[in-house]
Write a protein that holds these residues in place. Structure first.
Motif, mmCIF file in Angstrom:
data_model
loop_
_atom_site.group_PDB
_atom_site.id
_atom_site.type_symbol
_atom_site.label_atom_id
_atom_site.label_comp_id
_atom_site.label_asym_id
_atom_site.label_seq_id
_atom_site.Cartn_x
_atom_site.Cartn_y
_atom_site.Cartn_z
ATOM 1 N N ASN A 1 0.690 -1.126 -0.116
ATOM 2 C CA ASN A 1 0.061 0.122 0.045
ATOM 3 C C ASN A 1 0.946 1.342 0.032
ATOM 4 O OD1 ASN A 1 -2.630 0.969 -0.310
ATOM 5 N ND2 ASN A 1 -2.566 1.428 2.014
ATOM 6 N N GLU A 2 1.949 1.237 -0.686
ATOM 7 C CA GLU A 2 2.979 2.346 -0.758
ATOM 8 C C GLU A 2 3.082 2.698 -2.330
ATOM 9 O OE1 GLU A 2 6.118 1.314 2.968
ATOM 10 O OE2 GLU A 2 6.429 0.876 0.660
ATOM 11 N N GLU A 3 3.236 3.912 -2.258
ATOM 12 C CA GLU A 3 3.326 4.522 -3.873
ATOM 13 C C GLU A 3 4.758 4.272 -4.491
ATOM 14 O OE1 GLU A 3 3.775 8.904 -5.766
ATOM 15 O OE2 GLU A 3 1.674 8.401 -4.984
ATOM 16 N N GLU A 4 4.930 3.683 -5.416
ATOM 17 C CA GLU A 4 6.009 3.081 -6.113
ATOM 18 C C GLU A 4 6.352 3.698 -7.564
ATOM 19 O OE1 GLU A 4 7.880 -0.981 -5.536
ATOM 20 O OE2 GLU A 4 6.933 -0.860 -7.789
ATOM 21 N N VAL A 5 7.328 4.558 -7.596
ATOM 22 C CA VAL A 5 7.543 5.122 -9.066
ATOM 23 C C VAL A 5 8.348 4.187 -9.828
ATOM 24 C CG1 VAL A 5 8.787 7.190 -10.203
ATOM 25 C CG2 VAL A 5 7.818 7.463 -8.232
ATOM 26 N N PHE A 6 7.760 4.147 -11.027
ATOM 27 C CA PHE A 6 8.471 3.139 -12.140
ATOM 28 C C PHE A 6 8.891 3.785 -13.645
ATOM 29 C CE2 PHE A 6 4.075 2.197 -12.692
ATOM 30 C CZ PHE A 6 3.923 2.102 -13.994
ATOM 31 N N LEU A 7 9.778 3.031 -14.146
ATOM 32 C CA LEU A 7 9.888 3.329 -15.417
ATOM 33 C C LEU A 7 10.101 2.068 -16.553
ATOM 34 C CD1 LEU A 7 10.956 5.301 -17.838
ATOM 35 C CD2 LEU A 7 13.167 4.989 -17.109
ATOM 36 N N ASP A 8 9.107 2.144 -17.522
ATOM 37 C CA ASP A 8 9.296 0.806 -18.299
ATOM 38 C C ASP A 8 9.782 1.136 -19.548
ATOM 39 O OD1 ASP A 8 7.961 -0.805 -16.187
ATOM 40 O OD2 ASP A 8 5.726 -0.542 -17.208
ATOM 41 N N PHE A 9 10.615 0.497 -20.057
ATOM 42 C CA PHE A 9 11.113 0.441 -21.218
ATOM 43 C C PHE A 9 11.576 -0.791 -21.899
ATOM 44 C CE2 PHE A 9 14.667 0.834 -18.312
ATOM 45 C CZ PHE A 9 15.879 0.152 -18.888
ATOM 46 N N GLU A 10 11.980 -0.869 -23.275
ATOM 47 C CA GLU A 10 12.093 -2.161 -23.879
ATOM 48 C C GLU A 10 13.714 -2.202 -24.644
ATOM 49 O OE1 GLU A 10 9.355 -2.632 -26.989
ATOM 50 O OE2 GLU A 10 7.728 -3.563 -25.532
ATOM 51 N N ILE A 11 14.342 -3.408 -24.645
ATOM 52 C CA ILE A 11 15.479 -3.553 -25.078
ATOM 53 C C ILE A 11 15.238 -4.640 -26.119
ATOM 54 C CG2 ILE A 11 16.812 -2.529 -23.298
ATOM 55 C CD1 ILE A 11 17.209 -5.546 -22.301
ATOM 56 N N ALA B 1 14.665 4.373 -11.176
ATOM 57 C CA ALA B 1 13.719 4.865 -12.200
ATOM 58 C C ALA B 1 14.202 6.457 -12.620
ATOM 59 C CB ALA B 1 12.625 4.578 -11.760
ATOM 60 N N SER B 2 14.048 7.101 -11.621
ATOM 61 C CA SER B 2 14.519 8.643 -11.676
ATOM 62 C C SER B 2 15.572 8.828 -12.319
ATOM 63 C CB SER B 2 14.286 9.250 -10.337
ATOM 64 O OG SER B 2 13.014 9.095 -9.912
ATOM 65 N N LEU B 3 16.827 8.258 -11.920
ATOM 66 C CA LEU B 3 18.350 8.216 -12.410
ATOM 67 C C LEU B 3 18.231 7.770 -13.983
ATOM 68 C CD1 LEU B 3 21.013 9.277 -11.832
ATOM 69 C CD2 LEU B 3 21.304 6.580 -11.115
ATOM 70 N N CYS B 4 17.614 6.561 -14.362
ATOM 71 C CA CYS B 4 17.504 6.220 -15.761
ATOM 72 C C CYS B 4 16.827 7.108 -16.542
ATOM 73 C CB CYS B 4 17.121 4.780 -15.676
ATOM 74 S SG CYS B 4 17.320 3.916 -17.598
ATOM 75 N N ASN B 5 15.605 7.588 -16.088
ATOM 76 C CA ASN B 5 14.820 8.625 -16.950
ATOM 77 C C ASN B 5 15.567 9.754 -17.238
ATOM 78 O OD1 ASN B 5 12.117 9.193 -17.945
ATOM 79 N ND2 ASN B 5 12.234 10.857 -16.434
ATOM 80 N N ASN B 6 16.356 10.330 -16.290
ATOM 81 C CA ASN B 6 17.082 11.674 -16.394
ATOM 82 C C ASN B 6 18.212 11.124 -17.589
ATOM 83 O OD1 ASN B 6 15.711 13.092 -14.524
ATOM 84 N ND2 ASN B 6 17.337 12.702 -13.086
ATOM 85 N N SER B 7 18.866 9.891 -17.576
ATOM 86 C CA SER B 7 19.805 9.637 -18.656
ATOM 87 C C SER B 7 19.184 9.715 -20.056
ATOM 88 C CB SER B 7 20.601 8.358 -18.167
ATOM 89 O OG SER B 7 21.085 8.298 -17.023
ATOM 90 N N PHE B 8 18.086 9.189 -20.061
ATOM 91 C CA PHE B 8 17.264 9.060 -21.341
ATOM 92 C C PHE B 8 17.006 10.289 -22.016
ATOM 93 C CE2 PHE B 8 15.298 4.571 -20.425
ATOM 94 C CZ PHE B 8 16.431 4.073 -20.703
ATOM 95 N N ASN B 9 16.646 11.357 -21.025
ATOM 96 C CA ASN B 9 16.344 12.634 -21.479
ATOM 97 C C ASN B 9 17.210 13.546 -22.047
ATOM 98 O OD1 ASN B 9 13.799 12.357 -20.397
ATOM 99 N ND2 ASN B 9 14.013 13.005 -18.637
ATOM 100 N N ILE B 10 18.646 13.304 -21.647
ATOM 101 C CA ILE B 10 19.748 13.797 -22.188
ATOM 102 C C ILE B 10 20.544 13.385 -23.442
ATOM 103 C CG2 ILE B 10 20.408 14.798 -19.904
ATOM 104 C CD1 ILE B 10 22.618 12.756 -19.708
ATOM 105 N N LEU B 11 19.902 11.992 -23.842
ATOM 106 C CA LEU B 11 20.032 11.684 -25.243
ATOM 107 C C LEU B 11 19.768 12.322 -26.344
ATOM 108 C CD1 LEU B 11 18.904 7.535 -24.638
ATOM 109 C CD2 LEU B 11 21.338 8.680 -24.721
ATOM 110 N N ASN B 12 20.507 12.295 -27.345
ATOM 111 C CA ASN B 12 20.225 13.304 -28.324
ATOM 112 C C ASN B 12 20.988 12.992 -29.714
ATOM 113 O OD1 ASN B 12 23.118 14.240 -28.411
ATOM 114 N ND2 ASN B 12 22.722 15.507 -26.574
ATOM 115 N N ASP B 13 21.010 13.584 -30.777
ATOM 116 C CA ASP B 13 21.190 13.142 -31.924
ATOM 117 C C ASP B 13 22.780 12.815 -32.152
ATOM 118 O OD1 ASP B 13 18.569 13.166 -32.764
ATOM 119 O OD2 ASP B 13 18.882 15.298 -33.829
ATOM 120 N N HIS B 14 23.375 13.555 -31.193
ATOM 121 C CA HIS B 14 24.979 13.472 -30.954
ATOM 122 C C HIS B 14 25.531 12.030 -30.740
ATOM 123 C CE1 HIS B 14 25.656 17.503 -32.597
ATOM 124 N NE2 HIS B 14 24.683 17.857 -31.652
#
Length: 255
Positions: free
Chosen positions: A152-162, A178-191
């Motif tokens: 009965n606790e709130e749990e944040v999660f991030l789903d992705f596929e490989i 999940a938060s750390l990985c989401n930040n990593s995904f957000n800084i991915l760019n065309d370079h």
């Protein structure tokens, strides 16, 4: 065992008491030897040496307080007087690992001086998708969400596929990871290199009985590395470009 000998991890080939020395780096450390939902039982670590060999190390719970400040992640140490034991199935971290290290009351841990410290690459034991260490191509990046877990606790999660260029599998990271990985995904760019690869160490395979799918979830020991240079990364990229050169694309999700 020779008292003054300095062992490498690859020299440890049989169980027993080792009164000699070993110089290692703590590449990963976490409380307990199981999943986040089970009770803490000591301290678990992965140790690597200058040849990038890896061994799982366990500190029993009654000695945990003693080593709380003596063994820190990403630091190097000389360890004297330790036990090597045969893996049992319930605590085995890799299908190939046969032995693991146990620290005892008589174990001596000394921090290495700056001149003796060494830098090691992250060490994996890559297997197929059903095993604990994986390196694959990021095929779909999800978004953060939350649920109410069984406690009965709130749990944040991030789903992705490989994908390994043939089949896909779902990953779920929870809470802080999940938060750390989401930040990593957000800084991915065309370079960034194409494709984006992700190496995940010490994840757990779980079967979803509602969808009949396999999902890999994080544990306290889980770490991830994006576009981490390794032999497996090179092979995976070559396979990806060979498939794309034929005009076939497995990646329909844009991110």
């Amino acid at each position: 065992m020779a008292l003054n000998r300095c062992y490498c991890i690859e020299d440890i080939i049989e169980p027993g008491m080792y009164k000699a020395r070993i110089k290692v780096k703590v590449c990963r450390r976490w409380n307990g030897n199981s999943s986040p939902t089970e009770s803490v039982s000591g301290i678990s670590m992965f140790l690597t040496d200058s040849s990038n060999s890896r061994i799982y190390c366990w500190i029993p719970s009654h000695l945990a307080d003693r080593y709380t400040e003596d063994l820190e992640e990403d630091k190097s140490y000389e360890i004297h007087n330790f036990m090597i034991s045969i893996y049992i199935s319930r605590c085995k971290w890799s299908v190939d690992d046969k032995l693991f290290m146990i620290l005892m009351n008589s174990t001596i841990v000394l921090p290495l001086q700056i001149g003796d410290c060494f830098t090691t690459k992250e060490t994996f034991n890559f297997q197929d998708l059903s095993q604990l260490d994986v390196i694959e191509i990021l095929s779909r990046k999800g978004t953060m969400d939350f649920l109410i877990n069984k406690d009965n606790e709130e749990e944040v999660f991030l789903d992705f596929e490989i994908t390994d260029n043939i089949k896909k599998i779902s990953i779920r990271f929870r809470n802080g990871l999940a938060s750390l990985c989401n930040n990593s995904f957000n800084i991915l760019n065309d370079h960034n290199l194409e494709p984006t690869t992700i190496s995940i160490s010490s994840c757990k395979m779980q079967f979803n009985r509602y969808t009949n799918d396999i999902v890999l979830i994080d544990m306290p020991s889980t770490r991830y590395f994006i576009n981490y240079e390794s032999q497996q990364d090179t092979i995976l990229r070559q396979r990806y470009h060979e498939i794309n050169n034929t005009g076939t694309s497995l990646f329909k999700d844009n991110f």
